[in-house]
Design an enzyme around this catalytic site. Sequence first.
Site, PDB file in Angstrom:
ATOM      1  N   HIS A 143      23.744  22.079   9.542  1.00 43.66           N
ATOM      2  CA  HIS A 143      22.859  21.828  10.679  1.00 43.66           C
ATOM      3  C   HIS A 143      23.516  20.889  11.675  1.00 43.66           C
ATOM      4  O   HIS A 143      24.233  19.961  11.296  1.00 43.66           O
ATOM      5  CB  HIS A 143      21.491  21.290  10.222  1.00 43.66           C
ATOM      6  CG  HIS A 143      21.497  19.880   9.734  1.00 43.66           C
ATOM      7  ND1 HIS A 143      21.491  19.549   8.396  1.00 43.66           N
ATOM      8  CD2 HIS A 143      21.486  18.695  10.399  1.00 43.66           C
ATOM      9  CE1 HIS A 143      21.484  18.235   8.262  1.00 43.66           C
ATOM     10  NE2 HIS A 143      21.486  17.683   9.470  1.00 43.66           N
ATOM     11  N   GLU A 148      17.781  22.443  11.782  1.00 44.45           N
ATOM     12  CA  GLU A 148      17.881  22.814  10.379  1.00 44.45           C
ATOM     13  C   GLU A 148      18.110  24.324  10.219  1.00 44.45           C
ATOM     14  O   GLU A 148      17.932  25.088  11.163  1.00 44.45           O
ATOM     15  CB  GLU A 148      16.588  22.411   9.658  1.00 44.45           C
ATOM     16  CG  GLU A 148      16.201  20.937   9.813  1.00 44.45           C
ATOM     17  CD  GLU A 148      16.975  20.008   8.903  1.00 44.45           C
ATOM     18  OE1 GLU A 148      18.151  20.279   8.619  1.00 44.45           O
ATOM     19  OE2 GLU A 148      16.396  18.996   8.470  1.00 44.45           O
TER      20      GLU A 148
END
Length: 286
Positions: A143, A148
């Site tokens: 990430h 994410e």
Amino acid sequence: MKLIILNDYDQASEWAAKYIRNRLIHFNPSPDKYFTLGLPTGSTPLGCYKKLIEYHRNGDLSFKYVKTFNMDEYVGLPRDHPESYHSFMWNNFFKHTDICPENAHILDGNAPDLVAECELFEEKIREAGGIELFVGGIGPDGHIAFNEPGSSLVSRTRVKTLAMDTILANARFFDGNLSKVPTMALTVGVGTVMDSKEVMILITGAHKAFALYKAIEEGVNHMWTVSAFQQHPNTVFVCDEDATLELRVKTVKYFKGLMHVHNKLIDPLYSMKKEGADLAKKPYSD
């Protein structure tokens, strides 16, 4: 895309700092032409920040005409909390340079309207003329900022719920107590970083090796958001040997074979002390 492979963390940090130094000096910032720099937090960039501070103290570099935009900030953590990214940046970098406080932009995780705060941040970047160079680090799951796995690769600055892996990884900064770790953050989007004129990603340590493999050798995938920068016209990945452990031998050999060319980006190393230095010749670009 360039992949810079150095022996260890210290060498990778120094190479990155030299690159930022040359890039900033070549830009020749002034009161009517600010250099805009995107910056990360975390342990990875600390070595780079220490070298930049050293250059500043030696008189080789000034941040007087630099505007910075940080990647992210926790939601709900007081600004003066030792683990807030505001505290991190001021303690580890800003207060050791001559940057003007009003030119250091960090998202406000305690804003009354978080969505409006994110929109304002994007507006400030546009008003500054966009980001010249965005420096970033990654997590073991690939990430970038707090984008994410599964994040949109065209995302903009927004409120983001943190993955459990990220919360667990950050628990070390909160006495290992998961209940103290923020579960939400404000973050620039992948698209926000992609809009920058240039992106430099710092990746060090064996625990980031699989993420580097995904970023370099496999296709673009929103489950590994760092892979999006394969499609940026000016991406520089800077890593150490440990981070290459998952790469194919021929991949490592190929990029190491280009180091004599890539090192032209930092050699000669320019200084703001030397007035009238020959900066007309722009560093090479592939």
